[in-house]
Write a protein that holds these residues in place. Structure first.
Motif, short mmCIF file in Angstrom:
data_model
loop_
_atom_site.label_atom_id
_atom_site.label_comp_id
_atom_site.label_asym_id
_atom_site.label_seq_id
_atom_site.Cartn_x
_atom_site.Cartn_y
_atom_site.Cartn_z
N VAL A 186 0.84 -1.19 0.00
CA VAL A 186 0.00 0.00 0.00
C VAL A 186 0.87 1.24 0.00
CG1 VAL A 186 -1.70 1.33 1.32
CG2 VAL A 186 -1.89 -1.17 1.18
N ALA A 187 0.57 2.17 -0.90
CA ALA A 187 1.29 3.44 -0.96
C ALA A 187 0.50 4.55 -0.25
CB ALA A 187 1.55 3.84 -2.41
N SER A 188 -0.82 4.53 -0.39
CA SER A 188 -1.66 5.54 0.26
C SER A 188 -3.09 5.03 0.31
CB SER A 188 -1.60 6.87 -0.50
OG SER A 188 -2.14 6.73 -1.81
N ALA A 189 -3.89 5.67 1.15
CA ALA A 189 -5.30 5.27 1.27
C ALA A 189 -6.12 6.42 1.84
CB ALA A 189 -5.44 4.04 2.17
N ILE A 205 -7.66 2.85 -2.13
CA ILE A 205 -6.28 2.47 -1.86
C ILE A 205 -5.46 2.56 -3.15
CG2 ILE A 205 -4.76 0.66 -0.94
CD1 ILE A 205 -7.26 -0.54 0.40
N VAL A 206 -4.23 3.01 -3.02
CA VAL A 206 -3.26 2.99 -4.12
C VAL A 206 -2.11 2.09 -3.71
CG1 VAL A 206 -1.67 4.36 -5.51
CG2 VAL A 206 -3.89 5.32 -4.86
N PHE A 207 -1.70 1.20 -4.63
CA PHE A 207 -0.60 0.27 -4.37
C PHE A 207 0.62 0.63 -5.21
CE2 PHE A 207 -4.59 -2.03 -3.79
CZ PHE A 207 -4.41 -2.66 -2.57
N THR A 216 -5.12 0.26 -8.08
CA THR A 216 -6.02 0.88 -7.11
C THR A 216 -7.07 -0.13 -6.64
OG1 THR A 216 -7.52 1.65 -8.84
CG2 THR A 216 -5.76 3.16 -8.15
N ALA A 217 -7.65 0.15 -5.49
CA ALA A 217 -8.78 -0.62 -4.99
C ALA A 217 -9.81 0.34 -4.40
CB ALA A 217 -8.34 -1.62 -3.93
N ASP A 292 -1.77 -1.99 6.76
CA ASP A 292 -1.07 -0.84 6.16
C ASP A 292 -2.04 0.26 5.75
OD1 ASP A 292 1.29 -2.14 6.56
OD2 ASP A 292 1.68 -2.58 4.45
N ALA A 293 -3.22 -0.13 5.27
CA ALA A 293 -4.21 0.88 4.89
C ALA A 293 -4.66 1.68 6.11
CB ALA A 293 -5.42 0.20 4.23
N PHE A 294 -4.83 1.01 7.25
CA PHE A 294 -5.19 1.73 8.47
C PHE A 294 -4.03 2.62 8.93
CE2 PHE A 294 -8.71 -1.31 9.00
CZ PHE A 294 -9.70 -0.45 9.47
N THR A 295 -2.80 2.14 8.76
CA THR A 295 -1.62 2.91 9.19
C THR A 295 -1.42 4.15 8.32
OG1 THR A 295 -0.53 0.91 10.00
CG2 THR A 295 0.87 2.82 9.56
N LEU A 296 -1.57 3.97 7.00
CA LEU A 296 -1.26 5.04 6.05
C LEU A 296 -2.49 5.86 5.65
CD1 LEU A 296 1.09 3.00 3.67
CD2 LEU A 296 1.79 4.72 5.35
#
Length: 307
Positions: A186-189, A205-207, A216-217, A292-296
């Motif tokens: 994951v790069a950002s969300a 989400i961007v990977f 993306t998702a 990671d999505a929750f972190t970022l």
């Protein structure tokens, strides 16, 4: 050898999927259930796992079909008693919980299986094989469904540990991590939280990935009417689309396969194989993406949600 199994949690997913899969597999005998509020006709039921473990030492395996919040304590008790354990997805509230369970299973010499039922959709292996020698240019996951239809009145999905929209979204992530020829992260969300809830109802989400593809998702729990569970992948050798949660495969706009629903049957077949070989299967890569999505993720507050 037939394995005697106890099913913990007799809710919708247990009745729709677990019970039919167990009944159809000659490797398993449903010997007991554990539930405070429900039971299966003709099967001995216990209201606590401690009571079941004390009364039924002949049971070798425990399958947990309960929400993630209480699952660690149930799994820990079963493993400590020397039982094999099968975990419904997501395998726990946190990565640390599941790592601890995996270590306990190793110490006790029993099998533990973190299941990902969507990986067992009929067209997932075909997609993985088709992508193996191709360069991916773009991947777009669109996973939109109606939480009121699939979790009616189930507030636990919006409580800490319930994952919110990642409860279904992790199914898409389990397919993605299975079919891609290389790992991504994951790069950002952006996570949308209803103003009255503790977990997100939607996420974008961007990977990042080795090929530099656009990945993306989009997850959303507010879609009424037809439900959308699609993965679109554009490559240097054509376009692949997985739809219906992995049950239908299209290549360059042409349907090449429509599968049947054997997901949970395959899970119980796999569990029997793990026990027979004395192995475990705890792949946490889908859960890493959620963590990671929750972190970022950037938090965005949206309208209140009520069942």
């Amino acid at each position: 050898m037939v394995e005697k199994l106890a099913l913990v949690g007799i809710g919708k997913i247990a009745r729709d999927q677990h019970l039919p899969a167990i009944a159809a597999n000659p490797d398993w005998e449903l010997a007991a259930t554990v539930s405070r509020n429900a039971s299966v006709e003709g099967i001995e039921n216990f209201t606590t796992i401690e009571a079941m473990l004390a009364a039924r030492p002949d049971i070798s395996t425990v399958s947990l079909a309960i929400p993630p919040q209480p699952r660690f304590a149930y799994a820990q008790a079963a493993l400590a008693a020397g039982k094999n354990v099968m975990l419904e997805k997501p395998p726990g509230q946190s990565l640390a919980e599941v790592h601890a369970l995996e270590e306990l299973a190793r110490e006790k010499g029993v099998s533990i299986y973190a299941t990902w039922h969507s990986r067992e959709a009929d067209c997932v292996p075909d997609s993985k094989a088709w992508l193996a020698d191709k360069t991916i240019k773009r991947l777009a996951i669109t996973w939109k469904e109606d939480v009121r239809r699939w979790h009616p009145g189930q507030d636990w999905v919006f409580e800490p540990g319930g994952l919110g929209v990642f409860d279904p979204g992790i199914n898409a992530l389990s397919i993605m991590t299975e079919i891609l020829p290389w790992p991504v992260h994951v790069a950002s969300a952006v996570l949308e939280f209803p103003e009255n809830r503790d977990t997100p109802i939607a996420a974008d989400i961007v990977f990042t990935n080795p090929d530099g593809a656009e990945m993306t998702a989009t997850f959303d729990w507010r879609q009424e009417g037809p439900q959308t569970w699609d993965i679109d992948i554009e490559t240097d050798g054509g376009r692949l689309k997985l739809s219906s949660g992995g049950a239908t495969l299209e290549i360059d706009g042409q349907t090449v396969k429509k599968g049947s629903d054997h997901e949970y049957a395959n899970l119980y077949k796999r569990m029997a194989s793990l026990i027979q070989s004395g192995k475990s299967d705890v792949d946490l890569s889908p859960m890493v993406h959620v963590s990671d999505a929750f972190t970022l993720g950037k938090r965005k507050t949206v309208d209140a949600f009520h069942f």
